[in-house]
Design a protein around this motif. Structure first.
Motif, PDB file in Angstrom:
ATOM      1  N   ASP A 194       0.851  -1.179   0.000  1.00 50.99           N
ATOM      2  CA  ASP A 194       0.000   0.000   0.000  1.00 50.99           C
ATOM      3  C   ASP A 194       0.894   1.238   0.000  1.00 50.99           C
ATOM      4  O   ASP A 194       1.598   1.506   0.988  1.00 50.99           O
ATOM      5  CB  ASP A 194      -0.888  -0.023   1.247  1.00 50.99           C
ATOM      6  CG  ASP A 194      -1.912   1.099   1.261  1.00 50.99           C
ATOM      7  OD1 ASP A 194      -1.543   2.235   0.906  1.00 50.99           O
ATOM      8  OD2 ASP A 194      -3.054   0.852   1.645  1.00 50.99           O
ATOM      9  N   GLU A 220       0.206   4.454   0.095  1.00 50.20           N
ATOM     10  CA  GLU A 220      -0.138   5.474   1.087  1.00 50.20           C
ATOM     11  C   GLU A 220       0.344   5.083   2.478  1.00 50.20           C
ATOM     12  O   GLU A 220       0.869   5.909   3.227  1.00 50.20           O
ATOM     13  CB  GLU A 220      -1.652   5.712   1.099  1.00 50.20           C
ATOM     14  CG  GLU A 220      -2.211   6.284  -0.190  1.00 50.20           C
ATOM     15  CD  GLU A 220      -1.573   7.615  -0.571  1.00 50.20           C
ATOM     16  OE1 GLU A 220      -1.306   8.427   0.345  1.00 50.20           O
ATOM     17  OE2 GLU A 220      -1.330   7.843  -1.761  1.00 50.20           O
ATOM     18  N   SER A 221       0.165   3.816   2.837  1.00 55.42           N
ATOM     19  CA  SER A 221       0.617   3.349   4.152  1.00 55.42           C
ATOM     20  C   SER A 221       2.132   3.440   4.266  1.00 55.42           C
ATOM     21  O   SER A 221       2.676   3.845   5.299  1.00 55.42           O
ATOM     22  CB  SER A 221       0.159   1.904   4.387  1.00 55.42           C
ATOM     23  OG  SER A 221      -1.241   1.824   4.467  1.00 55.42           O
ATOM     24  N   ARG A 261       4.059   5.473   2.646  1.00 52.25           N
ATOM     25  CA  ARG A 261       4.423   6.890   2.727  1.00 52.25           C
ATOM     26  C   ARG A 261       4.185   7.430   4.132  1.00 52.25           C
ATOM     27  O   ARG A 261       4.981   8.208   4.651  1.00 52.25           O
ATOM     28  CB  ARG A 261       3.635   7.693   1.694  1.00 52.25           C
ATOM     29  CG  ARG A 261       4.058   9.147   1.608  1.00 52.25           C
ATOM     30  CD  ARG A 261       3.246   9.905   0.586  1.00 52.25           C
ATOM     31  NE  ARG A 261       3.541   9.457  -0.758  1.00 52.25           N
ATOM     32  CZ  ARG A 261       2.655   8.913  -1.601  1.00 52.25           C
ATOM     33  NH1 ARG A 261       1.404   8.747  -1.210  1.00 52.25           N
ATOM     34  NH2 ARG A 261       3.011   8.548  -2.809  1.00 52.25           N
ATOM     35  N   ASP A 262       3.090   7.018   4.753  1.00 51.25           N
ATOM     36  CA  ASP A 262       2.795   7.474   6.112  1.00 51.25           C
ATOM     37  C   ASP A 262       3.834   6.964   7.106  1.00 51.25           C
ATOM     38  O   ASP A 262       4.207   7.672   8.054  1.00 51.25           O
ATOM     39  CB  ASP A 262       1.395   7.023   6.543  1.00 51.25           C
ATOM     40  CG  ASP A 262       0.293   7.865   5.912  1.00 51.25           C
ATOM     41  OD1 ASP A 262       0.615   8.916   5.316  1.00 51.25           O
ATOM     42  OD2 ASP A 262      -0.884   7.479   6.019  1.00 51.25           O
ATOM     43  N   GLN A 295       6.889  14.416  -0.665  1.00 51.84           N
ATOM     44  CA  GLN A 295       5.556  13.812  -0.615  1.00 51.84           C
ATOM     45  C   GLN A 295       5.072  13.701   0.831  1.00 51.84           C
ATOM     46  O   GLN A 295       3.887  13.916   1.120  1.00 51.84           O
ATOM     47  CB  GLN A 295       5.559  12.434  -1.270  1.00 51.84           C
ATOM     48  CG  GLN A 295       5.793  12.459  -2.762  1.00 51.84           C
ATOM     49  CD  GLN A 295       5.890  11.070  -3.361  1.00 51.84           C
ATOM     50  OE1 GLN A 295       5.706  10.059  -2.677  1.00 51.84           O
ATOM     51  NE2 GLN A 295       6.177  11.007  -4.649  1.00 51.84           N
ATOM     52  N   CYS A 296       5.980  13.369   1.734  1.00 51.55           N
ATOM     53  CA  CYS A 296       5.637  13.252   3.152  1.00 51.55           C
ATOM     54  C   CYS A 296       5.258  14.612   3.736  1.00 51.55           C
ATOM     55  O   CYS A 296       4.335  14.706   4.556  1.00 51.55           O
ATOM     56  CB  CYS A 296       6.806  12.651   3.936  1.00 51.55           C
ATOM     57  SG  CYS A 296       7.068  10.889   3.627  1.00 51.55           S
ATOM     58  N   ARG A 314       1.795  15.350   2.576  1.00 51.57           N
ATOM     59  CA  ARG A 314       0.845  14.521   3.317  1.00 51.57           C
ATOM     60  C   ARG A 314       0.634  15.065   4.732  1.00 51.57           C
ATOM     61  O   ARG A 314      -0.500  15.146   5.212  1.00 51.57           O
ATOM     62  CB  ARG A 314       1.370  13.088   3.380  1.00 51.57           C
ATOM     63  CG  ARG A 314       0.554  12.136   4.245  1.00 51.57           C
ATOM     64  CD  ARG A 314      -0.841  11.952   3.728  1.00 51.57           C
ATOM     65  NE  ARG A 314      -1.558  10.969   4.514  1.00 51.57           N
ATOM     66  CZ  ARG A 314      -2.882  10.945   4.654  1.00 51.57           C
ATOM     67  NH1 ARG A 314      -3.622  11.845   4.039  1.00 51.57           N
ATOM     68  NH2 ARG A 314      -3.458  10.024   5.386  1.00 51.57           N
TER      69      ARG A 314
END
Length: 197
Positions: A9, A11-12, A14-15, A58-59, A62
């Motif tokens: 994933d 998004e996960s 990246r988080d 990107q982080c 976010r």
């Protein structure tokens, strides 16, 4: 010919990277740290994120989305605009008890680490600051209509004041201030805001 589908994933991942950068800072976070935390191979990392620097930008984006989204939700659901402002400041006291540590604000940590040496990063930081300032300006303007803040006071200047106060409180948290100290400073700041003419 299409490549193999990604088996994670994005998004996960990246988080996870965002949390790591927030805790350690950009320079102190190695590629190995990122690969281990995200559970990625080097080839998957570069295929998806291109580079550590691109991932970091990107982080930051976010982080800003989460921050501004939380602020806007808080403003929309607070019993009054002044209550939102008070909550935004006093709520920072909770960060003294964060099990992940006293990390301060990712944007301000980044501003301190990079200064103006990286224009792309500087733009990310400025965009987040501007968005935060905009939410506070809306809250101040609404509080002026409610009569909680002097209608003649400079709305934009007060929004700047609030952004600066948040930065100061988060820095105090990172420096070791207690929850009680943060709450006391926050309440004093709100009282001062209501007395400004």
């Amino acid at each position: 010919m299409a490549g193999r589908p990604r088996e994670f994933d994005i998004e996960s991942a990246r988080d996870i990277a965002m949390q790591l950068f927030w805790t350690q800072g950009y320079e102190a976070t190695s590629l190995s740290d990122l690969l281990n935390a995200m559970g990625l191979s080097k080839s998957s990392f570069y295929q998806t994120f291109e580079s550590k620097h691109v991932l970091f930008e990107q982080c930051l984006t976010r982080y800003s989305e989460i921050l501004i989204g939380t602020m806007r939700e808080g403003l929309a659901t607070a019993p009054s605009s002044l209550a939102f402002i008070r909550g935004a400041l006093t709520g920072i006291s909770k960060e003294t008890r964060d099990p992940r540590g006293r990390r301060g604000c990712l944007m301000m940590n980044t501003a301190a680490e990079f200064a103006q040496s990286d224009l792309g990063i500087a733009r990310c930081v400025k965009a987040s600051m501007d968005a935060s300032r905009e939410v506070f300006a809306e809250a101040v303007a609404a509080a002026q209509v409610d009569g909680d803040i002097d209608a003649k006071a400079n709305t934009k200047a007060l929004a700047d004041y609030l952004v600066t106060t948040v930065i100061g409180l988060k820095t105090q948290v990172k420096a070791g201030a207690s929850s009680k100290q943060i709450t006391s400073i926050a309440e004093l700041s709100v009282s001062a805001l209501c007395r400004i003419t």
